[in-house]
Design an enzyme around this catalytic site. Structure first.
Site, PDB file in Angstrom:
ATOM      1  N   MET A  58       0.790  -1.225   0.000  1.00  0.00           N
ATOM      2  CA  MET A  58       0.000   0.000   0.000  1.00  0.00           C
ATOM      3  C   MET A  58       0.828   1.284   0.000  1.00  0.00           C
ATOM      4  O   MET A  58       0.288   2.361  -0.232  1.00  0.00           O
ATOM      5  CB  MET A  58      -0.973   0.014   1.183  1.00  0.00           C
ATOM      6  CG  MET A  58      -0.336  -0.029   2.559  1.00  0.00           C
ATOM      7  SD  MET A  58       0.137   1.582   3.262  1.00  0.00           S
ATOM      8  CE  MET A  58      -1.455   2.342   3.504  1.00  0.00           C
ATOM      9  N   TYR A  59       2.136   1.176   0.216  1.00  0.00           N
ATOM     10  CA  TYR A  59       2.967   2.376   0.183  1.00  0.00           C
ATOM     11  C   TYR A  59       3.024   2.898  -1.258  1.00  0.00           C
ATOM     12  O   TYR A  59       3.474   2.200  -2.171  1.00  0.00           O
ATOM     13  CB  TYR A  59       4.384   2.101   0.671  1.00  0.00           C
ATOM     14  CG  TYR A  59       4.511   1.666   2.114  1.00  0.00           C
ATOM     15  CD1 TYR A  59       3.497   1.901   3.038  1.00  0.00           C
ATOM     16  CD2 TYR A  59       5.659   1.018   2.559  1.00  0.00           C
ATOM     17  CE1 TYR A  59       3.620   1.501   4.358  1.00  0.00           C
ATOM     18  CE2 TYR A  59       5.797   0.621   3.884  1.00  0.00           C
ATOM     19  CZ  TYR A  59       4.762   0.861   4.772  1.00  0.00           C
ATOM     20  OH  TYR A  59       4.893   0.466   6.090  1.00  0.00           O
ATOM     21  N   SER A  60       2.575   4.113  -1.452  1.00  0.00           N
ATOM     22  CA  SER A  60       2.467   4.712  -2.795  1.00  0.00           C
ATOM     23  C   SER A  60       1.659   3.823  -3.736  1.00  0.00           C
ATOM     24  O   SER A  60       1.844   3.846  -4.951  1.00  0.00           O
ATOM     25  CB  SER A  60       3.852   4.985  -3.401  1.00  0.00           C
ATOM     26  OG  SER A  60       4.538   5.985  -2.691  1.00  0.00           O
ATOM     27  N   LEU A  61       0.758   3.031  -3.147  1.00  0.00           N
ATOM     28  CA  LEU A  61      -0.122   2.128  -3.915  1.00  0.00           C
ATOM     29  C   LEU A  61       0.677   1.275  -4.903  1.00  0.00           C
ATOM     30  O   LEU A  61       0.345   1.165  -6.088  1.00  0.00           O
ATOM     31  CB  LEU A  61      -1.210   2.917  -4.627  1.00  0.00           C
ATOM     32  CG  LEU A  61      -2.204   3.630  -3.701  1.00  0.00           C
ATOM     33  CD1 LEU A  61      -3.225   4.411  -4.500  1.00  0.00           C
ATOM     34  CD2 LEU A  61      -2.895   2.647  -2.759  1.00  0.00           C
TER      35      LEU A  61
END
Length: 326
Positions: A58-61
C-alpha cells in the site's frame, strides 16, 4: 554493522532496517522521494552494511515496491538482501482489494512479487489484524504462500497481544507456518507495547522490528512546545499529532536531547540506541529522506547506554492510549 537472528530463526538481519515507505510516488504523500532521489539512499544503505529492507504493497499504492525492487536489483545480488513487504490495507475501493482473505493474500503476493521483480520475499507480513476474516483462513493461506516458495518467512504487525497469541497458538495447533516477527509501534514516547506484546514476543521467540522508532521524527529533538512543525512531513502529518505531542512527550525528548549532548551524539541516535538495548528488538525500521539520517542511524548501533542512562530516558514517560492498531 551488526547482524542478529530475526526471532527464533537462522535469518540474519542488520540491526537497522531501511524503511522504504519514504520512496515511491510523491503524489501519494508530498514528502515521498521519487526513484532517482531514492537511489543514493539504497546504495549508501548497502555500503553501510544494511541488508534488511521493508516496504508494503500500500505504500504509494505499489510504487514503493516497484522502486524497492528496481533499486535493489540494480545494486546487489538477490540472495544478499532480506526483502520484507506487507498485505492488508486496500489497494482500491473495489471488493476483495483489502483485508486478509485467502483471495486477497494470494492475489497480493503475486502482485507484490511482480512489482518487486523477484521470485520470493524473505518476510511476508500481515499489516494489521483483519476482524472480518477468520484467522484460520489467513494462516492457512500464508502457510500455502510459504510452501509455494513465494515467501521464506511470515511476520505480523500492530495488533492486540491476545490476537497475536491466538494466531501463534492456531498455527502451532494446525501445523502451519508460524510468525517469526512483530512489527509494532514502539519508541521512547510510546511504550505501551512493553505491557503485553513485547514480553509475549520474547517468550515465543518472535523478533521485534519496531515501526516509527523516532516517533515520526519527534524524537529527533527539533520540535518544540507551541511551535510550528519544522519539516514538510511534520506539517502534513496529522497522524503524528494524533499520537504524540503530549507535554510528557516533550519531557522525554528533553531527556533525549540532554543525554545526546553529554555523549556528543544526535538525539535521534540516542532514541535508536535505547530501542536497540530493549529485550527482543532486532532491527528498528528507519525512514530516511536526508542522507545524514541514514548514516546517523547506522552509527547509533555502536552507542552503548548504561542502565542509568536508560532509566534517565524512561523516567518521564506516562501511559498513552493504545495507538497504531488500525
Amino acid at each position: 554493522m551488526e547482524y542478529v537472528n530475526l526471532g527464533n530463526t537462522g535469518l540474519k538481519v542488520s540491526r537497522i532496517c531501511l524503511g522504504m515507505m519514504t520512496y515511491g510516488d510523491p503524489n501519494w504523500r508530498e514528502w515521498i522521494l521519487p526513484e532517482d532521489e531514492a537511489r543514493p539512499f539504497v546504495q549508501r544503505a548497502l555500503e553501510l552494511g544494511i541488508n534488511f529492507f521493508d516496504t508494503a504493497n500500500m505504500y504509494s499504492l505499489g510504487v514503493s515496491e516497484e522502486v524497492t525492487g528496481r533499486l535493489l536489483n540494480e545494486s546487489v545480488r538477490r540472495e544478499e538482501v532480506v526483502i520484507a513487504t506487507k498485505v492488508y490495507f486496500p489497494m482500491s475501493d473495489k471488493p476483495n482489494q483489502g483485508g486478509l482473505s485467502r483471495k486477497h493474500i494470494m492475489d497480493s503476493i503475486d502482485a507484490s512479487l511482480r512489482r518487486l521483480g523477484t521470485d520470493y520475499v524473505d518476510l511476508y507480513q500481515i499489516h494489521r489484524w483483519d476482524y472480518e476474516t477468520p484467522i484460520e483462513e489467513t494462516l492457512e493461506a500464508l502457510h500455502d504462500v510459504v510452501k509455494a516458495g513465494k515467501a521464506r518467512y511470515i511476520g505480523a504487525s500492530s495488533m492486540w497481544a491476545w490476537q497475536f497469541a491466538k494466531a501463534l497458538h492456531t498455527a502451532d495447533r494446525r501445523g502451519w507456518t508460524r510468525f517469526i516477527s512483530m512489527q509494532n509501534h514502539y519508541n521512547l514516547i510510546y511504550r505501551e507495547e512493553e505491557r503485553e506484546m513485547n514480553p509475549l514476543c520474547v517468550a515465543e521467540g518472535v523478533g521485534l522490528i519496531p515501526w516509527s522508532p523516532l516517533a515520526r521524527g519527534f524524537l529527533a529533538g527539533n520540535r518544540k512546545r507551541n511551535a510550528d512543525a519544522p519539516t514538510a512531513r511534520a506539517k502534513s502529518d496529522s497522524f503524528a499529532h494524533d499520537m504524540y505531542y503530549q507535554d510528557t512527550d516533550f519531557d522525554v525528548v528533553d531527556r533525549v536531547v540532554e543525554l545526546a549532548g553529554r555523549k556528543s551524539v544526535k538525539p535521534a541516535q540516542i532514541a535508536l540506541a535505547w530501542l536497540l538495548h530493549q529485550p527482543g528488538v532486532a532491527a528498528p525500521i528507519v525512514g530516511a529522506s536526508k542522507m545524514y539520517q541514514l548514516e546517523e542511524a547506522v552509527a547509533a548501533v555502536e552507542i552503548s547506554l548504561s542502565e542509568e542512562d536508560q532509566t534517565f530516558l524512561e523516567e518521564p514517560y506516562r501511559p498513552h492510549p493504545v495507538l497504531g492498531h488500525s
